[in-house]
Design a protein around this motif. Structure first.
Motif, PDB file in Angstrom:
ATOM      1  N   VAL A  59       0.809  -1.232   0.000  1.00  0.00           N
ATOM      2  CA  VAL A  59       0.000   0.000   0.000  1.00  0.00           C
ATOM      3  C   VAL A  59       0.841   1.280   0.000  1.00  0.00           C
ATOM      4  CG1 VAL A  59      -2.075  -1.022   1.035  1.00  0.00           C
ATOM      5  CG2 VAL A  59      -0.315  -0.026   2.525  1.00  0.00           C
ATOM      6  N   GLN A  60       2.155   1.130   0.170  1.00  0.00           N
ATOM      7  CA  GLN A  60       3.007   2.321   0.090  1.00  0.00           C
ATOM      8  C   GLN A  60       3.237   2.743  -1.362  1.00  0.00           C
ATOM      9  OE1 GLN A  60       6.219   2.611   3.314  1.00  0.00           O
ATOM     10  NE2 GLN A  60       5.980   0.407   3.009  1.00  0.00           N
ATOM     11  N   ASP A  61       2.883   1.874  -2.293  1.00  0.00           N
ATOM     12  CA  ASP A  61       3.115   2.125  -3.722  1.00  0.00           C
ATOM     13  C   ASP A  61       1.832   2.712  -4.344  1.00  0.00           C
ATOM     14  OD1 ASP A  61       3.440   1.945  -6.474  1.00  0.00           O
ATOM     15  OD2 ASP A  61       4.461   0.020  -6.401  1.00  0.00           O
ATOM     16  N   LYS A  66      -3.374   2.383  -7.457  1.00  0.00           N
ATOM     17  CA  LYS A  66      -4.314   2.885  -8.475  1.00  0.00           C
ATOM     18  C   LYS A  66      -4.581   1.808  -9.532  1.00  0.00           C
ATOM     19  CE  LYS A  66      -6.131   6.166 -11.347  1.00  0.00           C
ATOM     20  NZ  LYS A  66      -7.448   5.628 -11.615  1.00  0.00           N
ATOM     21  N   SER A  67      -3.511   1.140  -9.984  1.00  0.00           N
ATOM     22  CA  SER A  67      -3.724   0.156 -11.061  1.00  0.00           C
ATOM     23  C   SER A  67      -4.485  -1.060 -10.532  1.00  0.00           C
ATOM     24  CB  SER A  67      -2.422  -0.219 -11.762  1.00  0.00           C
ATOM     25  OG  SER A  67      -1.617  -0.979 -10.912  1.00  0.00           O
ATOM     26  N   VAL A  68      -4.239  -1.443  -9.279  1.00  0.00           N
ATOM     27  CA  VAL A  68      -4.972  -2.589  -8.708  1.00  0.00           C
ATOM     28  C   VAL A  68      -6.446  -2.217  -8.495  1.00  0.00           C
ATOM     29  CG1 VAL A  68      -5.221  -3.975  -6.595  1.00  0.00           C
ATOM     30  CG2 VAL A  68      -3.003  -3.796  -7.694  1.00  0.00           C
ATOM     31  N   ALA A  69      -6.708  -1.001  -8.047  1.00  0.00           N
ATOM     32  CA  ALA A  69      -8.107  -0.557  -7.871  1.00  0.00           C
ATOM     33  C   ALA A  69      -8.829  -0.592  -9.218  1.00  0.00           C
ATOM     34  CB  ALA A  69      -8.144   0.849  -7.278  1.00  0.00           C
ATOM     35  N   THR A 114      -4.686   6.583   2.022  1.00  0.00           N
ATOM     36  CA  THR A 114      -5.069   7.478   0.913  1.00  0.00           C
ATOM     37  C   THR A 114      -4.765   6.811  -0.433  1.00  0.00           C
ATOM     38  OG1 THR A 114      -2.951   8.635   1.178  1.00  0.00           O
ATOM     39  CG2 THR A 114      -4.865   9.638   2.205  1.00  0.00           C
ATOM     40  N   ASN A 115      -3.625   6.110  -0.517  1.00  0.00           N
ATOM     41  CA  ASN A 115      -3.304   5.390  -1.763  1.00  0.00           C
ATOM     42  C   ASN A 115      -4.389   4.377  -2.115  1.00  0.00           C
ATOM     43  OD1 ASN A 115      -0.849   6.676  -1.994  1.00  0.00           O
ATOM     44  ND2 ASN A 115       0.358   5.012  -1.126  1.00  0.00           N
ATOM     45  N   THR A 116      -4.939   3.732  -1.093  1.00  0.00           N
ATOM     46  CA  THR A 116      -5.947   2.695  -1.307  1.00  0.00           C
ATOM     47  C   THR A 116      -7.294   3.282  -1.728  1.00  0.00           C
ATOM     48  OG1 THR A 116      -4.941   1.274   0.369  1.00  0.00           O
ATOM     49  CG2 THR A 116      -7.255   0.832  -0.146  1.00  0.00           C
TER      50      THR A 116
END
Ligand SMILES: NC(=O)c1ccc[n+]([C@@H]2O[C@H](COP(=O)([O-])OP(=O)(O)OC[C@H]3O[C@@H](n4cnc5c(N)ncnc54)[C@H](OP(=O)(O)O)[C@@H]3O)[C@@H](O)[C@H]2O)c1
Length: 252
Positions: A59-61, A66-69, A114-116
């Motif tokens: 999740v730090q990436d 974004k691409s996984v979501a 926030t990334n998630t």
């Protein structure tokens, strides 16, 4: 069929949430760094009647989040619930002379959230529905010695949700901050394991209900609500004395 996306689904609360949603027939996005373990969780989800989708993710990436979501929404067609559960504990490394330890906690537990979640918001806005969930902590209401990084990360995500809530409500997007006390998972280590703990399964069942009901901030289990109130009313010097007694010797 409803869709839920969960980070930190390889262990503890995240895994229990995945299994609980699978039991209800959801499509479940399972993410964590340890993909081999996620495959076992996926099998268990399938047996319970869910449809699992596994994605390896740190999740730090931010880019990968974004691409996984996007991939999950492409695989399933949409998103109903996104749960930013992944998190790490640990002390600040206060005397280590190295900021890496505390910074990894802050980055995983704040930017990881926030990334998630941010990548799902445009789709939720467009469909005028959805739920964003963060797993904060009772520790966000009380400073724990040598765990300033952890406590503050959990305050930060609650505050972010408090800030987003009025805006997202306009688009029927729920923002649920869940604040558990001790739940029996591998994150609880050392002297903290002396305290009574709820099981991850019991916790997950309760969390499903409050997510469904769209609670804003939910402290679990209920005795911690009284504890939080007491802490808020306790003079700082007495609180510091008490917390040192409870959590033993400082970490050097
Ligand atoms: N248990 C408690 O008493 C308690 C109390 C309050 C709040 N919480 C919060 O509840 C959440 C879940 O914790 P838990 O108790 O279930 O602990 P856990 O069993 O240690 O689970 C933590 C999960 O987070 C994942 N994770 C950690 N770092 C990650 C990263 N950089 N990228 C992606 N995934 C990562 C881990 O998977 P991988 O290692 O496979 O990546 C694991 O699945 C955390 O946010 C924690 O702070 C727990």
């Amino acid at each position: 069929m409803k869709k839920v996306f969960i980070t930190g689904a390889s262990s503890g609360i995240g895994k229990a949430l995945a299994l609980a949603y699978a039991k209800r027939g959801y499509s479940v996005g399972l993410t964590a760094r340890r993909e081999d373990i996620l495959q076992d969780v996926a099998q268990a989800c399938e047996k319970l009647g869910g449809i699992p989708f596994v994605y390896q993710l740190d999740v730090q990436d931010a880019e990968k989040c974004k691409s996984v979501a996007d991939q999950f929404m492409a695989d399933t067609g949409s998103i109903d619930i996104a749960i930013a559960n992944a998190g790490i504990g640990g002390d600040d490394g206060l005397f280590s002379g190295d900021s890496n330890q505390i910074n990894t906690i802050l980055s995983t537990n704040i930017l990881g959230v926030t990334n998630t979640l941010i990548p799902f918001i445009p789709a939720m806005k467009a469909q005028n529905s959805g739920a964003l969930v963060c797993i904060s902590s009772v520790a966000s209401f009380m400073p724990l010695p040598f765990h300033g990084g952890y406590s503050s990360s959990k305050i930060a995500i609650r505050m972010i949700f408090d800030s987003w809530r009025p805006t997202l409500q306009k688009y029927m997007i729920k923002t649920v901050s869940i604040c558990p006390g001790f739940v029996d998972t591998p994150i609880v280590k050392g002297p903290a394991r002396r305290f009574p703990m709820k099981s991850a399964e019991d916790a997950a069942e309760q969390f499903l209900k409050v997510i469904d009901l769209g609670y804003s901030t939910y402290i679990y289990p209920w005795p911690y609500r009284i504890l939080v109130l007491i802490v808020q009313l306790t003079p700082e010097r007495f609180y510091n004395w008490l917390i040192k007694k409870m959590f033993g010797k400082p970490i050097t």
